[in-house]
Design a protein around this motif. Sequence first.
Motif, short mmCIF file in Angstrom:
data_model
loop_
_atom_site.label_atom_id
_atom_site.label_comp_id
_atom_site.label_asym_id
_atom_site.label_seq_id
_atom_site.Cartn_x
_atom_site.Cartn_y
_atom_site.Cartn_z
N LYS A 181 0.79 -1.17 -0.14
CA LYS A 181 0.05 0.06 0.02
C LYS A 181 1.07 1.29 0.02
O LYS A 181 0.65 2.21 -0.72
CB LYS A 181 -0.71 0.08 1.30
N TYR A 182 1.91 1.11 0.59
CA TYR A 182 2.95 2.40 0.87
C TYR A 182 3.99 2.18 0.12
O TYR A 182 4.93 3.15 0.29
CB TYR A 182 3.08 2.65 2.38
N CYS A 183 4.17 1.23 -0.68
CA CYS A 183 5.26 1.25 -1.63
C CYS A 183 6.61 1.32 -0.90
O CYS A 183 7.26 2.35 -1.26
CB CYS A 183 5.08 2.31 -2.88
N VAL A 184 6.87 0.35 -0.28
CA VAL A 184 8.07 -0.03 0.41
C VAL A 184 8.82 -1.21 -0.08
O VAL A 184 8.54 -2.24 0.44
CB VAL A 184 8.13 -0.04 1.81
N PRO A 185 9.61 -1.30 -1.25
CA PRO A 185 9.91 -2.57 -1.87
C PRO A 185 10.68 -3.48 -0.88
O PRO A 185 10.71 -4.67 -1.00
CB PRO A 185 10.88 -2.10 -3.12
N PHE A 186 11.64 -2.79 -0.32
CA PHE A 186 12.81 -3.63 0.86
C PHE A 186 11.50 -4.08 1.67
O PHE A 186 12.15 -5.41 2.16
CB PHE A 186 13.55 -2.50 1.45
N LEU A 187 10.72 -3.70 2.23
CA LEU A 187 9.97 -4.29 3.30
C LEU A 187 9.07 -5.45 2.63
O LEU A 187 8.98 -6.49 3.22
CB LEU A 187 9.13 -3.31 3.98
N ARG A 188 8.70 -5.21 1.49
CA ARG A 188 8.07 -6.24 0.79
C ARG A 188 9.09 -7.50 0.51
O ARG A 188 8.46 -8.70 0.72
CB ARG A 188 7.60 -5.59 -0.52
N ARG A 189 10.11 -7.35 -0.03
CA ARG A 189 11.26 -8.45 -0.07
C ARG A 189 11.43 -9.10 1.35
O ARG A 189 11.54 -10.21 1.58
CB ARG A 189 12.36 -8.09 -0.49
N PHE A 190 11.51 -8.34 2.48
CA PHE A 190 11.58 -8.80 3.63
C PHE A 190 10.68 -9.68 4.30
O PHE A 190 10.77 -10.67 4.78
CB PHE A 190 11.91 -7.59 4.84
N CYS A 191 9.43 -9.15 3.76
CA CYS A 191 8.16 -10.12 4.47
C CYS A 191 7.82 -11.20 3.73
O CYS A 191 7.52 -12.27 4.28
CB CYS A 191 6.92 -9.05 4.32
N GLU A 192 8.36 -11.08 2.37
CA GLU A 192 7.95 -12.28 1.74
C GLU A 192 9.01 -13.44 1.99
O GLU A 192 8.70 -14.33 2.01
CB GLU A 192 8.45 -11.83 0.08
N GLU A 209 -3.98 -15.78 1.42
CA GLU A 209 -4.97 -14.57 1.17
C GLU A 209 -4.26 -13.26 1.19
O GLU A 209 -4.26 -12.37 0.30
CB GLU A 209 -5.87 -14.43 2.50
N VAL A 210 -3.06 -12.93 1.75
CA VAL A 210 -2.16 -11.80 1.85
C VAL A 210 -1.41 -11.89 0.31
O VAL A 210 -1.48 -10.51 -0.17
CB VAL A 210 -0.88 -12.06 2.83
N SER A 211 -0.94 -12.96 -0.11
CA SER A 211 -0.19 -12.99 -1.37
C SER A 211 -1.22 -12.43 -2.78
O SER A 211 -0.89 -11.91 -3.55
CB SER A 211 0.26 -14.46 -1.72
N ASP A 212 -2.53 -13.01 -2.50
CA ASP A 212 -3.49 -12.55 -3.52
C ASP A 212 -3.73 -11.06 -3.34
O ASP A 212 -3.89 -10.47 -4.36
CB ASP A 212 -4.93 -13.40 -3.14
N ALA A 213 -3.95 -10.55 -2.25
CA ALA A 213 -3.99 -9.19 -2.06
C ALA A 213 -2.94 -8.18 -2.60
O ALA A 213 -3.34 -7.08 -2.92
CB ALA A 213 -4.34 -8.75 -0.48
N CYS A 214 -1.73 -8.81 -2.59
CA CYS A 214 -0.65 -8.02 -2.78
C CYS A 214 -0.25 -8.35 -4.36
O CYS A 214 0.95 -7.85 -4.82
CB CYS A 214 0.50 -8.20 -1.85
N SER A 215 -0.72 -9.46 -4.91
CA SER A 215 -0.33 -9.93 -6.30
C SER A 215 1.01 -10.18 -6.30
O SER A 215 1.76 -10.10 -7.31
CB SER A 215 -0.64 -8.65 -7.33
#
Length: 270
Positions: A181-192, A209-215
Amino acid sequence: MDCCICSPVASVYRLPRNTICLSCYEGAKSIVAHLNNLESQVDTAPKESSGVSQSNSLKGLANVWVWMKKMMEMEEQMKEKLCFLEGFVSAFRDGAHTDIFLKAGNGPPIPSHKSLLATKSEIFKTMLECEDIKSGLTDTVTLPELTHAELRSLLEFLYAGSLPDPDADAHAGPLMLASDKYCVPFLRRFCECRMLGSLDPSNALDVLEVSDACSNHRLRERAMEVVVKHVEEIVFSDKYEAFALKNAHLCVDVARALVVQLKARKDKHT
């Protein structure tokens, strides 16, 4: 014949008696290939020829210790840099010179710094440039989709670039949504990475469910594999009933994936 590298009795290299065993040979090949790959990624200035032609492989193997020392020096420099940047974390935890408040859906607002938020997220930067905040009419930004604990973990990550394991595991899903939502790619990779590392039948539906919401296709595929593999355990659980009410389209995908798997098994035995 003893290996001239790993044998406990081969202390002197004597041609042609000494040989190298298969394990050492394959290990040396791997090291050379890795070093040559690293060298190919680094732009080096052309050097004058010394009159002795030496292949990249021989050069890489001969200089492996030099390369390792450079890597250790770089690691030490990185540690010093991280220690230097920890001042930002201390400023957040101590609430020093804060100029904005972030409020979650519950709990008290958390003080933060506009400059750091703006540099970590373009979305936050845009939010902080609204007239109400610039004019001082309000000093609070509300993120209602997050709980107080999740918001604190989000800010902790923005300041430090990491999270303690308990917080990372507990809030990986909500933070994944926040990173999108807030466009933080580094956090996205960390959470993944955290979600992939902890993926099991007990949380596969949450991850799906989360992966579907985040594509997030990689996370979605892995979660779907776990659901299909443990379909009986998951589908007959109370959690699946609640999941199905909110995610009918994902239930359809689960059914289709299960049919594909059953068909593949049938074809394999025919």
